[in-house]
Structure formats: structure tokens, C-alpha cells
Design a protein around this motif. Sequence first.
Motif, PDB file in Angstrom:
ATOM      1  N   ASP A 234       0.822  -1.213   0.000  1.00  0.00           N
ATOM      2  CA  ASP A 234       0.000   0.000   0.000  1.00  0.00           C
ATOM      3  C   ASP A 234       0.855   1.261   0.000  1.00  0.00           C
ATOM      4  O   ASP A 234       0.424   2.305   0.498  1.00  0.00           O
ATOM      5  CB  ASP A 234      -0.933  -0.013   1.222  1.00  0.00           C
ATOM      6  CG  ASP A 234      -1.909  -1.182   1.183  1.00  0.00           C
ATOM      7  OD1 ASP A 234      -2.425  -1.473   0.090  1.00  0.00           O
ATOM      8  OD2 ASP A 234      -2.145  -1.801   2.234  1.00  0.00           O
ATOM      9  N   LEU A 235       2.036   1.181  -0.564  1.00  0.00           N
ATOM     10  CA  LEU A 235       2.940   2.319  -0.559  1.00  0.00           C
ATOM     11  C   LEU A 235       2.310   3.514  -1.274  1.00  0.00           C
ATOM     12  O   LEU A 235       1.851   3.414  -2.397  1.00  0.00           O
ATOM     13  CB  LEU A 235       4.251   1.946  -1.246  1.00  0.00           C
ATOM     14  CG  LEU A 235       5.340   3.020  -1.243  1.00  0.00           C
ATOM     15  CD1 LEU A 235       5.903   3.199   0.166  1.00  0.00           C
ATOM     16  CD2 LEU A 235       6.454   2.643  -2.209  1.00  0.00           C
ATOM     17  N   SER A 236       2.307   4.635  -0.590  1.00  0.00           N
ATOM     18  CA  SER A 236       1.800   5.881  -1.153  1.00  0.00           C
ATOM     19  C   SER A 236       2.919   6.913  -1.077  1.00  0.00           C
ATOM     20  O   SER A 236       3.592   7.040  -0.046  1.00  0.00           O
ATOM     21  CB  SER A 236       0.574   6.347  -0.361  1.00  0.00           C
ATOM     22  OG  SER A 236       0.126   7.594  -0.827  1.00  0.00           O
ATOM     23  N   LEU A 237       3.138   7.635  -2.165  1.00  0.00           N
ATOM     24  CA  LEU A 237       4.270   8.555  -2.222  1.00  0.00           C
ATOM     25  C   LEU A 237       4.172   9.698  -1.219  1.00  0.00           C
ATOM     26  O   LEU A 237       5.189  10.130  -0.677  1.00  0.00           O
ATOM     27  CB  LEU A 237       4.418   9.121  -3.637  1.00  0.00           C
ATOM     28  CG  LEU A 237       4.886   8.132  -4.696  1.00  0.00           C
ATOM     29  CD1 LEU A 237       5.013   8.837  -6.042  1.00  0.00           C
ATOM     30  CD2 LEU A 237       6.192   7.480  -4.310  1.00  0.00           C
ATOM     31  N   ARG A 238       2.979  10.203  -0.968  1.00  0.00           N
ATOM     32  CA  ARG A 238       2.864  11.358  -0.067  1.00  0.00           C
ATOM     33  C   ARG A 238       3.304  11.020   1.364  1.00  0.00           C
ATOM     34  O   ARG A 238       4.196  11.676   1.905  1.00  0.00           O
ATOM     35  CB  ARG A 238       1.451  11.932  -0.093  1.00  0.00           C
ATOM     36  CG  ARG A 238       1.342  13.258   0.644  1.00  0.00           C
ATOM     37  CD  ARG A 238       0.059  13.989   0.329  1.00  0.00           C
ATOM     38  NE  ARG A 238      -0.125  14.253  -1.089  1.00  0.00           N
ATOM     39  CZ  ARG A 238       0.500  15.197  -1.784  1.00  0.00           C
ATOM     40  NH1 ARG A 238       1.385  15.969  -1.190  1.00  0.00           N
ATOM     41  NH2 ARG A 238       0.258  15.368  -3.060  1.00  0.00           N
ATOM     42  N   PRO A 239       2.722   9.974   2.005  1.00  0.00           N
ATOM     43  CA  PRO A 239       3.200   9.644   3.359  1.00  0.00           C
ATOM     44  C   PRO A 239       4.673   9.250   3.391  1.00  0.00           C
ATOM     45  O   PRO A 239       5.406   9.599   4.315  1.00  0.00           O
ATOM     46  CB  PRO A 239       2.318   8.472   3.798  1.00  0.00           C
ATOM     47  CG  PRO A 239       1.151   8.481   2.889  1.00  0.00           C
ATOM     48  CD  PRO A 239       1.577   9.152   1.619  1.00  0.00           C
ATOM     49  N   LEU A 240       5.111   8.518   2.357  1.00  0.00           N
ATOM     50  CA  LEU A 240       6.514   8.126   2.298  1.00  0.00           C
ATOM     51  C   LEU A 240       7.405   9.355   2.226  1.00  0.00           C
ATOM     52  O   LEU A 240       8.370   9.478   2.991  1.00  0.00           O
ATOM     53  CB  LEU A 240       6.762   7.229   1.083  1.00  0.00           C
ATOM     54  CG  LEU A 240       8.231   6.986   0.716  1.00  0.00           C
ATOM     55  CD1 LEU A 240       8.960   6.249   1.831  1.00  0.00           C
ATOM     56  CD2 LEU A 240       8.348   6.246  -0.602  1.00  0.00           C
TER      57      LEU A 240
END
Length: 198
Positions: A30-36
Motif C-alpha cells: 500500500d505504498l503511497s508517495l505522499r506519506p513516504l
Amino acid sequence: MPQEAPNPSARQVELLEAAYRYALAHGLTDLSLRPLSEAIGSSPRVLLFLFESKDGLVRALLARARADETALLDRARQPDHPTGLVPAVERVWTWLAAKEHRPLLRLWAEAYTRSLVQPDGPWAGFARATVQDWLGVLADCQPPSERDSEVGATRRTLALAVLRGALLDLLATDDESRLTAAVEHQLALLRDGSANGG
């Protein structure tokens, strides 16, 4: 399986390492660029620029995880260790069973499974590549006469099946003592088979 760029910039390496630590803690599915990007002090725009796409970043993270995996496997074939399939499997299992390696192993299991159900995109080839990695290391630990035989191939395939099954069970149950006993039992059978010529 595609690898990361051959000459990454210092900033790309720095962000990849930070993203890898994040992936070890949070997974990749569930990798999301914003939280990462917030967690690692960057922005989605910078990550997309450096890795070309989210898929490019995932591929780089999988390559990074595989580098850790192959580093651990390389320890099994150190020249100062006893040679043979059984000692190699013992060393690999001891490493796999150590609690401090669970984040990497959970990430490996996630990527392996995702590669099986989604064979295209950034996950493509991950499962097959890791099977080849592990079988290659186990083959390197066998004496040449065993390594090059059909029986030798069968023995290392069985050893890999035992390690993978025990690893998945360990990640699910955390029952290290039960699984270590099972691995040791299988190794005794492998040792006996070797002594009996099969």
C-alpha cells in the motif's frame, strides 16, 4: 527483474535508503508517495524525478531488499565455514530465525507473494529471482560431485522448500523453537541421505 540505475546520485542513494527503512516498517503493498515522502523528508515530485515513477521506486526498493537477501546468503558460503549442504542450511536458518531480521523477511514475503499474483510491473520476476539466488548459494556449498548431480539438485531443492516453509510459518506464528526443531529434524534426514549416498 529490472535493477536500479547503475550510477545513482548521492541524493538518490540517500532517499532510497530512507525509503527502504520506511518499507521495512510499513511494507510495499500500500505504498503511497505522499506519506513516504513526508516520512523521509522529501516530496512526491522529487521521488518521481529521481526514480522516474512510483513503479521505478518500487523496483529500486525490491532491488535493495534483494541486495540484503543476497548478502545474508553470501554468509552461508564463506570459505572459513564448513562446506556442505547441511551446514549451509543450518547457517541460513540461524540467520532467518533471528528476531532482528523479521522486518526484512516480512518485506521479502510480501514481495514474493505479490510477484506471484501480479507478475507484471515492478514486482515482475522477484519470486523467480530469489529462488535462483537461494538455489545458487546452496549449490555453491555442495561438493562438486553432489552439486552437478540430479540427486544434488533434488537435495538443495528440498532444503530450500524446508527453509521457505519454515520461514513463512515463523513469520505467521513466531514459534521459533518448534520450527528450529523441525528444520533440525529435516537436516538430520538430509545428513543421513548424504551418508547413504542419496
